[in-house]
Design an enzyme around this catalytic site. Structure first.
Site, PDB file in Angstrom:
ATOM      1  N   SER A 244       0.852  -1.187   0.000  1.00  0.00           N
ATOM      2  CA  SER A 244       0.000   0.000   0.000  1.00  0.00           C
ATOM      3  C   SER A 244       0.885   1.233   0.000  1.00  0.00           C
ATOM      4  CB  SER A 244      -0.887  -0.006   1.240  1.00  0.00           C
ATOM      5  OG  SER A 244      -0.089   0.253   2.374  1.00  0.00           O
ATOM      6  N   LYS A 245       0.237   2.376  -0.043  1.00  0.00           N
ATOM      7  CA  LYS A 245       0.937   3.675  -0.074  1.00  0.00           C
ATOM      8  C   LYS A 245       2.055   3.771   0.964  1.00  0.00           C
ATOM      9  CE  LYS A 245      -0.712   6.398  -3.226  1.00  0.00           C
ATOM     10  NZ  LYS A 245       0.289   6.323  -4.251  1.00  0.00           N
TER      11      LYS A 245
END
Ligand code: GLU
Length: 478
Positions: A244-245
């Site tokens: 994820s980010k």
């Protein structure tokens, strides 16, 4: 009988997730290795969550990676009629029923059961409605969703990666296949399309395994046999959680912007969870196609390792032909404000030599901006520590003054002659060549380390080198 047909079916989220890119790659490799077809399908049934720009980004990223498709893109938003027909078939054959329960009602019941410490499952109360009750609810205009009626028994997936996996149907809830707003859900649309598109192998992330059980039930209810399934262990971030980010770049477009080459990313993603069975690490697309097989997909979750990807990228950068290298690096230099407009022939040739000289240290295309700065900027920046260490030591001023004179004498300002002049001076002065080389590097590049000094001086050219020496002499205390 047709051959292998596989697909990638991204939802238009506005970017192509690196994990989806890997799934696309495995499908693509499988299709190419079997002489089959790779199909692109955009799962855009939800109009609120998709628009043409978001689709464009996905298509761009797939194109950039070179994952060419043989059919599509198909758009689910254009196939609604089809899903409605299939839903109707399931309703008529008794495999689906209307459910009038609203989200709120369902939540209340779930919470109540939870309080009473009871297990809660969608309780099929709408299945037991009489025709009259149903009529009344319809007249009241109560919204209704269509639910799939999960039959008794158990469902088996003979997965091509995981082997046999089973699930009791009692543990599968009657799933909604058409929402109350008339839109088909993912599971229905996916089955209908995989059927209609004659998909032979569904290769996707193992986060879809729970969907696979449901989908197999729908295939059976439709009287057809499901395709084969291969679930891929998900690639994880270094902390073992889903990428994820938080882990940095997530989308293919970001990796592109960071200066990764598509062939390096392809090579890296291919080996992220699959192995050719030997210790090869750098593999071309053709070699990957030749070696690919689902049997060698590893069962453990691969960990995304940015350092390894950077290393691989550097290997690909080192292997590029000069013209190709120039073409790939140029946009990054231009973005930084250099080389606006068309390059003349001479400038092209010069730039190619510069890039070949500095690429040893490049891991990403963006690195060329920093590595080449002293070639491209009119003003160089001196690293304070380099100045301190090499320009402020005793005797440097005299040595650099003499060296400047020697270099100014040179008619042929090529690496070989520059080096001879410097070494001759060192001998004359009875000092080590290094005591001239280090300050010269700092004076002309502002840095302590860099590519081969004599070659870079040749490329900088006599005029610039002498000017920079003059500038540097002003920095050196008398
Ligand atoms: N749209 C789904 C996704 O992006 C497709 C899953 C599948 O391959 O069936 O996860």
């Amino acid at each position: 009988m047709g051959g292998v047909r596989v697909r990638i079916a991204p939802a238009p989220t506005g970017f192509l997730h690196i994990g989806t890119a890997r799934t696309a790659l495995y499908n693509w490799l499988f299709a190419r290795s079997k002489g089959g077809k790779f199909i692109l399908r955009i799962e855009d049934t939800d109009p609120a969550r998709s628009n043409p720009q978001m689709v464009e980004v996905i298509i761009d990223s797939l194109r950039w990676l070179g994952l060419d498709w043989d059919e599509g893109p198909y758009f689910q938003s254009q196939r609604m009629e089809l899903y409605r027909d299939y839903a109707q078939r399931l309703l008529v054959s008794g495999y689906a029923y209307y459910c009038y329960c609203t989200e709120d009602e369902l939540r209340e019941r779930r919470e109540k059961a939870l309080k009473e410490k009871k297990d809660w499952k969608q309780d099929r109360r709408c299945l037991r409605l009489t025709p009259e009750e149903r009529q009344r609810l319809d007249q009241e205009g109560k919204p209704k969703a269509l639910r799939f009626l999960v039959p008794k028994g158990k469902t088996v997936v003979d997965d091509l990666v995981y082997g046999r996996v089973e699930k009791e149907n009692a543990d599968i809830e009657d799933l909604i296949i058409v929402r109350s707003d008339g839109l088909p859900t993912y599971n229905l649309a996916c089955v209908v399309d995989d059927l209609e598109m004659r998909i032979t192998h569904v290769i996707r992330g193992n986060d879809h395994l729970t969907n696979t059980f449901k989908q197999i039930l729908i295939y059976k209810a439709l009287g057809t046999s499901p395709p084969l399934f291969a679930h891929l262990p998900l690639g994880l971030g270094e902390d073992r959680s889903k990428i994820s980010k938080r882990h940095g770049a997530v989308s293919v477009a970001e990796y592109r912007k960071m200066g990764f080459l598509p062939e390096a990313l392809i090579n890296y993603l291919a080996l992220l969870g699959w192995s050719p069975g030997d210790d090869r690490e750098i593999m071309t697309r053709t070699e990957l196609v030749k070696a690919f097989s689902l049997e060698r997909v590893r069962l453990s979750n691969p960990i995304f390792d940015l350092e390894k990807l950077e290393w691989m990228n550097s290997q690909y950068i080192k292997g590029l032909e000069a013209d190709d290298l120039l073409q790939r690096v140029l946009p990054f230099l231009q973005e930084n404000g250099w080389f606006k407009g068309d390059l003349g022939e001479e400038e092209r040739e010069w730039l190619k030599k510069v890039l070949l000289l500095i690429r040893e240290r490049a891991h990403k295309l963006t690195d060329f901006v920093n590595l080449g700065e002293f070639f491209f900027s009119s003003q160089i920046e001196y690293e304070p520590q380099a100045v301190e260490e090499h320009l402020h030591s005793p005797g440097v001023r005299e040595k650099m003054t003499l060296l400047r004179e020697e270099l100014a004498e040179l008619e042929d300002f090529s690496a070989h002659f520059i080096e001879s002049a410097l070494r001759a001076l060192a001998t004359d002065l009875g000092v080590k060549a290094a005591s001239l080389i280090h300050p010269l590097r700092v004076a002309t590049t502002g840095r302590k380390v860099g590519p081969s000094l004599f070659h870079l001086l040749e490329l900088l050219g006599k005029e610039k080198v002498l000017n920079r020496l003059d500038d540097a002499l002003r920095l050196i205390p008398k």
